[in-house]
Design an enzyme around this catalytic site. Structure first.
Site, short mmCIF file in Angstrom:
data_model
loop_
_atom_site.label_atom_id
_atom_site.label_comp_id
_atom_site.label_asym_id
_atom_site.label_seq_id
_atom_site.Cartn_x
_atom_site.Cartn_y
_atom_site.Cartn_z
N CYS A 84 -0.64 -11.17 0.08
CA CYS A 84 -1.48 -10.03 0.43
C CYS A 84 -2.80 -10.44 1.07
CB CYS A 84 -1.73 -9.17 -0.81
SG CYS A 84 -2.33 -10.11 -2.23
N GLU B 150 -3.68 -3.36 -6.72
CA GLU B 150 -3.98 -4.45 -5.78
C GLU B 150 -2.89 -4.41 -4.73
OE1 GLU B 150 -3.44 -7.66 -3.95
OE2 GLU B 150 -3.70 -8.94 -5.71
N THR C 157 0.83 -1.20 0.00
CA THR C 157 0.00 0.00 0.00
C THR C 157 0.87 1.26 0.00
OG1 THR C 157 -1.88 -1.09 1.05
CG2 THR C 157 -1.72 1.29 1.34
#
Length: 476
Positions: A285, A251, A231
């Site tokens: 993730c 993503e 992120t």
């Protein structure tokens, strides 16, 4: 060390780089080979090659694109042994993980090949009987694709496959941790007959990454971007893209919750939470990072969970490998902060260094985690999972949603209606009932909400990301 250097691929040619960096195995700590270290001049060459190939590739018949993708799937299967070894060497992947990656990647190629012909526009009825209209779907043009090392065949292939299938051309910036893997993806597609310039491949060191990434995003010929990764880096990509008014598919990270209710099959829940949390050392993730257990069955579940972890990841064997020593240190730091503030380690590793290697760490289960601890909200991206006790559905949803992330989640219950209630209330891009949080298949859309990103990969939803509409009207 091998004398091999991972080259760039520009306009269909293997380009030997002027500057290189070493690629080091996290399993052995030894240098495997060298890799090309791109600069802005290489960026311009790659983008210009993609732009030059765009018009012809965008007008190819869907059947031609389909046949190339199907051929690539055959080639990938025929080279499975070598490709698998690249992933093991570069990422320290445990047995089975490369084979799983390659299996999903092959399936992805076949699935998307079958969907290429489904891209279609529309013929809407207009407001005036004297005017007719058509809505065309056209490829965006040059796409910048960036993928990480942790599932490099799956994530690398989908980053380039979907745009190419939609008629776009691509500049693929591969991960510095797995460049030979990602070069292998490009090599298979080229061997299958992909025309020159349709897929161009570059890599660079972390030192060069900011300048190279900024140049790629800013280049006028680049029309859209996809990025899979953290992120923190996703925010940088999004900011750069916003400055240049370019759309992105992101993503990003996750902090996946798994809710284990009082009526759950606890054996199944224990196994799925073990795999969801510790598969590939938690470096996924979608990894389970928080388990929310109903108070009535908490003690029973904890016992089963710890036994299952020992069964799947026995303490008598070597500790699993992480990609770098820094990744291990991050997880240890999160655990130490939590325990210093009152959390308890129920099982797994201590925060002491592993004797064998600085890149190894065993699964860790932590209880009594509170919001003031860094572990509560920070994605560990390592082998650590937190346990929470809950009593009501409202409390479970509150904790599950108390995070900036929203990629994947799981619910364990024998009551499908309750499971669907939870699924409706959880703020994630996917919810898996009675299965682990790690789940990604080519027929289902994949992506997150909140700080886990936006846009979707896979299937027809993923193809649609790489086409834009053009409205055409005419008087009858």
């Amino acid at each position: 060390m091998s004398d091999y250097t991972v080259p760039f691929v520009i306009n269909g040619e293997q380009v030997q780089p002027k500057e290189t960096f070493d690629v080091v195995s996290p399993g052995t700590g030894k240098t495997l080979h060298k890799c090309g270290n791109a600069d802005v001049s290489v960026v311009n060459q790659a983008v210009e090659a993609a732009a030059a190939a765009g018009k012809e590739w965008g007008s190819t018949l869907p059947s031609k694109r389909r046949d190339i993708l199907l051929k690539a799937a055959e080639i990938l299967e025929s080279r499975r042994s070598d490709l698998s070894q690249y992933q093991t060497d570069e990422t320290g992947a445990p047995p089975g993980w490369p084979e799983f990656n390659l299996g999903v990647t092959t399936d992805m190629l076949k699935d998307i090949a079958g969907r290429v012909s489904s891209i279609q526009g529309a013929v809407p009825i207009t407001a005036s009987p004297d005017v007719s209209s058509m809505v065309w779907k056209e490829p965006y043009g040059v796409i910048l694709a960036m993928a990480p090392w942790n599932a490099p065949y799956i994530l690398g292939m989908r980053a380039v496959l979907l745009p190419i299938a939609a008629g776009c051309t691509v500049v693929f910036k591969g991960s510095e941790n797995s460049p030979r893997v990602m070069h292998g993806i490009v090599d298979c597609l080229q061997e299958a007959g992909l025309p020159k310039g349709v897929l161009n491949f570059i890599t660079c060191s972390p030192t060069n990454a900011p300048a190279v990434t900024e140049a790629l995003v800013a280049h006028p010929a680049v029309k859209k971007i996809n990025f899979t990764g953290s992120t923190a880096v996703g925010r940088i990509i999004g900011k750069l893209a916003g400055q240049h008014l370019k759309p992105v598919v992101l993503e990003l990270g996750g902090k996946a919750p798994a809710i284990v209710w009082e009526d759950a099959d606890l054996d199944n829940a224990a196994m799925q939470c073990t795999l969801g949390a510790f598969l590939y050392s938690g470096q996924i993730c979608m990894s389970t990072e928080r388990i929310l257990v109903h108070k009535k069955i908490s003690a029973q579940f904890q016992e089963k969970l710890l036994k299952t972890i020992e069964q799947v990841f026995p303490s008598s064997g070597e500790a699993p490998i992480l990609i770098t020593g820094q990744a291990v240190d991050k997880t240890k730091k999160l655990i130490k902060d939590a325990t210093d503030k009152g959390a308890s380690v129920l099982g797994g590793a201590s925060v002491d260094a592993e004797e064998v290697s600085k890149t190894r760490l065993r699964p860790i289960v932590v209880s009594k985690v509170t919001p003031d601890m860094d572990l509560y909200k920070t994605e560990s991206f390592g082998p650590a999972v937190s346990l929470f006790e809950v009593e009501t559905e409202e409390e479970a949803l509150r904790i599950a949603n108390d995070t900036e992330y929203g990629l994947s989640s799981a619910v364990f219950t024998e009551d499908l209606r309750r499971g669907l209630r939870f699924a409706k209330g959880i703020e994630t891009g996917a919810v898996h009932i009675n299965n682990m949080t790690v789940h990604d298949e080519t027929a289902l859309p994949h992506g997150g909400v909140k700080s886990s990103g936006y846009g979707r990969f896979n299937a027809s939803w993923g193809l649609d990301e790489w086409t834009r509409t053009k409205t055409v009207t005419w008087k009858n």
